[in-house]
Write an enzyme that holds these catalytic residues in place. Structure first.
Site, short mmCIF file in Angstrom:
data_model
loop_
_atom_site.label_atom_id
_atom_site.label_comp_id
_atom_site.label_asym_id
_atom_site.label_seq_id
_atom_site.Cartn_x
_atom_site.Cartn_y
_atom_site.Cartn_z
N PHE A 25 0.74 -1.26 0.09
CA PHE A 25 0.09 -0.10 0.08
C PHE A 25 0.84 1.14 0.07
CE2 PHE A 25 -1.81 2.96 3.36
CZ PHE A 25 -2.58 3.57 2.46
N ILE A 26 1.70 1.49 0.83
CA ILE A 26 2.53 2.55 1.10
C ILE A 26 3.67 2.58 -0.06
CG2 ILE A 26 4.30 4.03 2.58
CD1 ILE A 26 2.94 2.71 5.02
N TYR A 32 3.85 -8.45 16.60
CA TYR A 32 4.34 -7.55 15.75
C TYR A 32 5.17 -6.23 16.37
CZ TYR A 32 3.27 -3.44 12.58
OH TYR A 32 3.22 -2.42 11.55
N ARG A 88 -7.00 -4.74 7.86
CA ARG A 88 -7.14 -3.63 8.67
C ARG A 88 -8.40 -2.97 8.46
NH1 ARG A 88 -0.99 -1.38 7.45
NH2 ARG A 88 -1.57 -2.42 5.41
N TYR A 102 -5.82 -11.61 21.54
CA TYR A 102 -6.04 -10.30 21.07
C TYR A 102 -5.94 -9.50 22.31
CZ TYR A 102 -7.64 -6.28 18.72
OH TYR A 102 -7.84 -4.78 17.99
#
Ligand code: NAD
Ligand code: UGA
Length: 364
Positions: free
Chosen positions: A11-12, A163, A211, A312
């Protein structure tokens, strides 16, 4: 300026390449296995695409040769989708630390300036989230400053943090190589960049849980409820990809002032809860399509464990301080939430909305 970009097909990377390759003074060598988002750039004369991953344990002679003739290495390579942090924790640590290790080593060996994309997630949870005062806490306990804020993560069994922990260790490795071996570096901590081509729309462009932006837009287009995790109280600071690329170019163009620092890149004016984001997105669909029915689009509630699985845990808030970044880079984000959502909704509605060429894909 000669750039070596890992993860250039993401994406970036796709937005950064568009801006870089439009310039005559820039040439880029890009490494990635994915090319879907950059097919329109592959034939540019100032771009060489190596369709492969940079992996620890594989021959990296070609990558090292590319690094030796580059003015910057830009490291975008990552697994950066929260639904994978607790379900594929080993792959997450491998992609975000182990596979990036040789990139740092090679940059250090050649003293090639390294611009590494880290994450706002390295801050983890705010100090305020652990206190009874919560939302009324003084700003020093939640406003995130690259130079001074401590990095706070939950217990190891909460694998959400694989992460952030891998990204934090890589930042520390880069800093250590700078201190011990003179590696020239800059690090960007992105704060929820949004824009066209982010991830994939589930049920339309792929399967899984990308996301939040892609999750919500796919739900709107498919006529399904947007799912709000744990009440939608988590807060994020949303940043236009174009403001983000502006900041990135400021760093690349001015190594004389940018090297040796860590940068929060985000737009503090765009802080919202996820509930507010869902509501804003409904309004954006109304503005873009002219159809008022989107105002009542359903929202449903799910628990984090039901949605992501065990392990999570969420970052409560990401409100950043950019005073030092603005001063050093002479940069300020300018796109507000409404503007960046409308751009993104118009892009996806143009591709998959009623009457659009890809409309059939909506029903997956
Ligand atoms: P993305 O998933 O769209 O792009 C990442 C790209 O890296 C993918 O195309 C993938 O194929 C590639 N890649 C993975 N492993 C690789 C390897 N070993 N060698 C070469 N390429 C590899 O993600 P993005 O949103 O473009 O994010 C880019 C970077 O910015 C990541 O490091 C991410 O952690 C960081 N970041 C992004 C955001 C955001 O808001 N988009 C926020 C925080 C941090
Ligand atoms: C993301 C990712 O970790 C990275 O891409 C990036 O490094 C980081 O942001 C960052 O900007 O630094 P996060 O913001 O938690 O982390 O990821 P999203 O999937 O976009 O989730 C944002 C919020 O929306 C979370 O509270 C999540 O629980 C919620 N959410 C997500 C929903 O309410 N519904 C959904 O369908 C998806």
């Amino acid at each position: 300026m000669r750039l070596l970009v890992t993860g250039c097909g993401g994406f970036i990377g796709s937005h950064l390449l568009e801006r870089l390759l439009a310039r005559e003074d820039v040439s880029v060598i890009g490494w990635d296995s994915a090319s879907d988002r950059i097919t329109h750039l592959l034939d540019r004369g100032n771009f060489r695409f190596r369709q492969q991953l940079v992996k620890e344990g594989e021959s990296l002679a070609a990558f090292e040769a590319d690094a030796a003739e580059s003015d910057w290495i830009v490291n975008l390579a990552a697994i950066c989708n929260p639904s994978r942090y607790n379900t594929e924790p080993v792959a997450t640590i491998r992609a975000n630390f182990i596979d990036c290790y040789p990139v740092v080593e090679i940059a250090a060996r050649h003293r090639t300036p390294l611009l590494h994309f880290s994450t706002s997630e390295v801050y983890g949870r705010t100090l305020a989230s652990y206190l009874a005062t919560g939302a009324d806490a003084p700003p020093d306990l939640y406003r995130l400053s690259a130079a001074t804020t401590p990095l706070i993560m939950g217990p190891v069994a909460n694998q959400r943090w694989t992460y952030a922990a891998a990204k934090q260790l890589l930042e520390r490795l880069i800093y250590a190589c700078h201190a011990e071996a003179g590696l020239p570096f800059a690090i960007i901590r992105p704060f929820n960049f949004f824009g066209p081509r982010m991830d994939y729309l589930p049920g339309i462009e792929g399967e899984g849980k990308p996301r939040v932006l892609a999750m919500f837009i796919a739900a709107m287009l498919r006529g399904e409820p947007m799912k709000l995790v744990d009440g939608g109280t988590a807060r994020r600071t949303i940043t236009s990809i174009h403001d983000a690329v502006d900041a990135t170019l400021r760093i690349l163009d001015r190594p004389d002032i940018s090297l040796g620092h860590i940068y929060n890149i985000g737009n503090p004016a765009n802080e919202v809860s996820m509930r507010e984001l869902a509501e804003e997105l409904r309004e954006s669909f109304v503005r873009v399509t002219g159809e008022t029915r989107f105002r009542d689009h359903p929202i449903m509630h799910v628990s984090g464990t039901a949605f992501y699985g065990p392990g999570y845990e969420d970052c409560d808030r990401r409100l950043l301080d950019i005073s030092e970044e603005a001063r050093r880079l002479d940069w300020r984000p300018s796109r507000d939430l409404r503007q960046l959502l409308d751009e993104t909704v118009a892009y996806y509605h143009g591709l998959y909305g009623a009457g659009a060429p890809g409309a059939g894909a909506r029903d997956g």
